[in-house]
Design a protein around this motif. Sequence first.
Motif, PDB file in Angstrom:
ATOM      1  N   ARG A   1      13.344  -4.974   5.231  1.00 62.37           N
ATOM      2  CA  ARG A   1      14.612  -4.306   5.550  1.00 62.37           C
ATOM      3  C   ARG A   1      14.836  -3.132   4.600  1.00 62.37           C
ATOM      4  O   ARG A   1      14.869  -3.301   3.385  1.00 62.37           O
ATOM      5  CB  ARG A   1      15.774  -5.283   5.507  1.00 62.37           C
ATOM      6  CG  ARG A   1      16.161  -5.697   4.118  1.00 62.37           C
ATOM      7  CD  ARG A   1      17.254  -6.753   4.113  1.00 62.37           C
ATOM      8  NE  ARG A   1      17.614  -7.096   2.766  1.00 62.37           N
ATOM      9  CZ  ARG A   1      16.914  -7.864   1.955  1.00 62.37           C
ATOM     10  NH1 ARG A   1      15.773  -8.381   2.366  1.00 62.37           N
ATOM     11  NH2 ARG A   1      17.332  -8.116   0.739  1.00 62.37           N
ATOM     12  N   GLY A   2      14.898  -1.949   5.160  1.00 65.90           N
ATOM     13  CA  GLY A   2      15.181  -0.746   4.390  1.00 65.90           C
ATOM     14  C   GLY A   2      14.059  -0.276   3.486  1.00 65.90           C
ATOM     15  O   GLY A   2      14.249   0.666   2.724  1.00 65.90           O
ATOM     16  N   ASP A   3      12.916  -0.924   3.533  1.00 72.53           N
ATOM     17  CA  ASP A   3      11.806  -0.554   2.649  1.00 72.53           C
ATOM     18  C   ASP A   3      10.548  -0.253   3.434  1.00 72.53           C
ATOM     19  O   ASP A   3      10.355  -0.740   4.541  1.00 72.53           O
ATOM     20  CB  ASP A   3      11.482  -1.705   1.677  1.00 72.53           C
ATOM     21  CG  ASP A   3      12.506  -1.869   0.578  1.00 72.53           C
ATOM     22  OD1 ASP A   3      13.063  -0.852   0.130  1.00 72.53           O
ATOM     23  OD2 ASP A   3      12.747  -3.017   0.173  1.00 72.53           O
ATOM     24  N   THR A   4       9.702   0.537   2.809  1.00 74.17           N
ATOM     25  CA  THR A   4       8.336   0.727   3.266  1.00 74.17           C
ATOM     26  C   THR A   4       7.469   0.132   2.172  1.00 74.17           C
ATOM     27  O   THR A   4       7.554   0.557   1.018  1.00 74.17           O
ATOM     28  CB  THR A   4       8.009   2.224   3.448  1.00 74.17           C
ATOM     29  OG1 THR A   4       8.908   2.761   4.428  1.00 74.17           O
ATOM     30  CG2 THR A   4       6.585   2.437   3.898  1.00 74.17           C
ATOM     31  N   LEU A   5       6.674  -0.881   2.534  1.00 74.10           N
ATOM     32  CA  LEU A   5       5.911  -1.595   1.522  1.00 74.10           C
ATOM     33  C   LEU A   5       4.437  -1.658   1.880  1.00 74.10           C
ATOM     34  O   LEU A   5       4.069  -1.683   3.056  1.00 74.10           O
ATOM     35  CB  LEU A   5       6.446  -3.021   1.360  1.00 74.10           C
ATOM     36  CG  LEU A   5       7.885  -3.153   0.866  1.00 74.10           C
ATOM     37  CD1 LEU A   5       8.336  -4.605   0.917  1.00 74.10           C
ATOM     38  CD2 LEU A   5       8.019  -2.601  -0.540  1.00 74.10           C
ATOM     39  N   ARG A   6       3.623  -1.718   0.839  1.00 71.12           N
ATOM     40  CA  ARG A   6       2.186  -1.887   1.009  1.00 71.12           C
ATOM     41  C   ARG A   6       1.876  -3.370   1.130  1.00 71.12           C
ATOM     42  O   ARG A   6       2.680  -4.231   0.784  1.00 71.12           O
ATOM     43  CB  ARG A   6       1.451  -1.270  -0.172  1.00 71.12           C
ATOM     44  CG  ARG A   6       1.673   0.250  -0.233  1.00 71.12           C
ATOM     45  CD  ARG A   6       1.053   0.843  -1.448  1.00 71.12           C
ATOM     46  NE  ARG A   6      -0.404   0.837  -1.285  1.00 71.12           N
ATOM     47  CZ  ARG A   6      -1.228   1.445  -2.114  1.00 71.12           C
ATOM     48  NH1 ARG A   6      -0.775   2.113  -3.153  1.00 71.12           N
ATOM     49  NH2 ARG A   6      -2.534   1.385  -1.918  1.00 71.12           N
ATOM     50  N   PHE A   7       0.680  -3.670   1.586  1.00 73.78           N
ATOM     51  CA  PHE A   7       0.241  -5.046   1.789  1.00 73.78           C
ATOM     52  C   PHE A   7       0.391  -5.859   0.509  1.00 73.78           C
ATOM     53  O   PHE A   7       0.947  -6.964   0.518  1.00 73.78           O
ATOM     54  CB  PHE A   7      -1.224  -5.044   2.260  1.00 73.78           C
ATOM     55  CG  PHE A   7      -1.738  -6.392   2.649  1.00 73.78           C
ATOM     56  CD1 PHE A   7      -1.621  -6.850   3.950  1.00 73.78           C
ATOM     57  CD2 PHE A   7      -2.361  -7.205   1.715  1.00 73.78           C
ATOM     58  CE1 PHE A   7      -2.105  -8.095   4.317  1.00 73.78           C
ATOM     59  CE2 PHE A   7      -2.848  -8.453   2.067  1.00 73.78           C
ATOM     60  CZ  PHE A   7      -2.724  -8.894   3.370  1.00 73.78           C
TER      61      PHE A   7
ATOM     62  N   ARG B   1       2.759   0.396  11.201  1.00 72.32           N
ATOM     63  CA  ARG B   1       1.718   0.445  10.178  1.00 72.32           C
ATOM     64  C   ARG B   1       1.254   1.887  10.070  1.00 72.32           C
ATOM     65  O   ARG B   1       0.895   2.498  11.071  1.00 72.32           O
ATOM     66  CB  ARG B   1       0.559  -0.454  10.596  1.00 72.32           C
ATOM     67  CG  ARG B   1      -0.618  -0.446   9.665  1.00 72.32           C
ATOM     68  CD  ARG B   1      -1.736  -1.309  10.267  1.00 72.32           C
ATOM     69  NE  ARG B   1      -2.853  -1.462   9.375  1.00 72.32           N
ATOM     70  CZ  ARG B   1      -3.872  -0.611   9.279  1.00 72.32           C
ATOM     71  NH1 ARG B   1      -3.902   0.467  10.064  1.00 72.32           N
ATOM     72  NH2 ARG B   1      -4.849  -0.819   8.433  1.00 72.32           N
ATOM     73  N   THR B   2       1.278   2.412   8.839  1.00 73.54           N
ATOM     74  CA  THR B   2       0.827   3.780   8.621  1.00 73.54           C
ATOM     75  C   THR B   2      -0.313   3.756   7.623  1.00 73.54           C
ATOM     76  O   THR B   2      -0.138   3.306   6.482  1.00 73.54           O
ATOM     77  CB  THR B   2       1.970   4.662   8.077  1.00 73.54           C
ATOM     78  OG1 THR B   2       3.075   4.592   8.988  1.00 73.54           O
ATOM     79  CG2 THR B   2       1.522   6.104   7.922  1.00 73.54           C
ATOM     80  N   ALA B   3      -1.475   4.225   8.067  1.00 77.23           N
ATOM     81  CA  ALA B   3      -2.641   4.314   7.195  1.00 77.23           C
ATOM     82  C   ALA B   3      -2.759   5.750   6.708  1.00 77.23           C
ATOM     83  O   ALA B   3      -2.823   6.682   7.508  1.00 77.23           O
ATOM     84  CB  ALA B   3      -3.895   3.888   7.940  1.00 77.23           C
ATOM     85  N   HIS B   4      -2.777   5.933   5.399  1.00 77.48           N
ATOM     86  CA  HIS B   4      -2.900   7.256   4.805  1.00 77.48           C
ATOM     87  C   HIS B   4      -4.361   7.502   4.437  1.00 77.48           C
ATOM     88  O   HIS B   4      -5.005   6.642   3.838  1.00 77.48           O
ATOM     89  CB  HIS B   4      -2.022   7.363   3.556  1.00 77.48           C
ATOM     90  CG  HIS B   4      -0.566   7.149   3.843  1.00 77.48           C
ATOM     91  ND1 HIS B   4       0.250   8.164   4.273  1.00 77.48           N
ATOM     92  CD2 HIS B   4       0.199   6.033   3.794  1.00 77.48           C
ATOM     93  CE1 HIS B   4       1.480   7.682   4.457  1.00 77.48           C
ATOM     94  NE2 HIS B   4       1.470   6.389   4.173  1.00 77.48           N
ATOM     95  N   ALA B   5      -4.870   8.663   4.814  1.00 73.73           N
ATOM     96  CA  ALA B   5      -6.270   9.014   4.548  1.00 73.73           C
ATOM     97  C   ALA B   5      -6.418   9.446   3.095  1.00 73.73           C
ATOM     98  O   ALA B   5      -6.423  10.636   2.779  1.00 73.73           O
ATOM     99  CB  ALA B   5      -6.722  10.110   5.498  1.00 73.73           C
ATOM    100  N   GLU B   6      -6.481   8.473   2.221  1.00 74.00           N
ATOM    101  CA  GLU B   6      -6.615   8.719   0.785  1.00 74.00           C
ATOM    102  C   GLU B   6      -7.715   7.824   0.237  1.00 74.00           C
ATOM    103  O   GLU B   6      -8.146   6.886   0.888  1.00 74.00           O
ATOM    104  CB  GLU B   6      -5.305   8.364   0.054  1.00 74.00           C
ATOM    105  CG  GLU B   6      -4.110   9.145   0.521  1.00 74.00           C
ATOM    106  CD  GLU B   6      -2.820   8.644  -0.132  1.00 74.00           C
ATOM    107  OE1 GLU B   6      -2.850   7.597  -0.804  1.00 74.00           O
ATOM    108  OE2 GLU B   6      -1.789   9.299   0.057  1.00 74.00           O
ATOM    109  N   VAL B   7      -8.119   8.122  -0.977  1.00 74.15           N
ATOM    110  CA  VAL B   7      -9.058   7.257  -1.676  1.00 74.15           C
ATOM    111  C   VAL B   7      -8.369   6.782  -2.937  1.00 74.15           C
ATOM    112  O   VAL B   7      -7.989   7.607  -3.767  1.00 74.15           O
ATOM    113  CB  VAL B   7     -10.377   8.006  -2.010  1.00 74.15           C
ATOM    114  CG1 VAL B   7     -11.309   7.123  -2.805  1.00 74.15           C
ATOM    115  CG2 VAL B   7     -11.031   8.517  -0.745  1.00 74.15           C
TER     116      VAL B   7
END
Length: 137
Positions: free
Chosen positions: A51-57, A87-93
């Motif tokens: 709720r109200g957050d964007t969190l990583r796995f 789910r948002t995957a960011h193209a980063e390393v």
Amino acid sequence: MSLTHIGDSDLAGFPDYESSCSVDEGAGRAIREVLDRVGDKWSLLLIATLRGDTLRFSELLKHIPGISQRMLTLTLRQLERDGLISRTAHAEVPPRVEYELTALGATLIPIARTIGDWAMENHPAIVESRERYDARR
């Protein structure tokens, strides 16, 4: 308990009692499918955590004690499939994947909060009832 097992006196004073007495097959299936999703062991906890957050796995793992990586993965996939989280995957390393509630998923927050409040308020009575029941066995 299904609606067909509820007596008239149990529902006295409830609006739309007559129309709620029977659930057509399509509505029954829809109710079961949704309750299967949000009524499982982890979904409402996950929804409430987001709720109200964007969190990583890894953040979700830390916030939900007792959930395994596998169960978190499965639950996230099911909630994403149902359109309740994105789910948002960011193209980063290294790769970064973030999860957040969708607008549809956010509509469950008041329901999750109500159920959570009810659980906290009534848990002692439930534990006491279980102990009485188990003592009779």
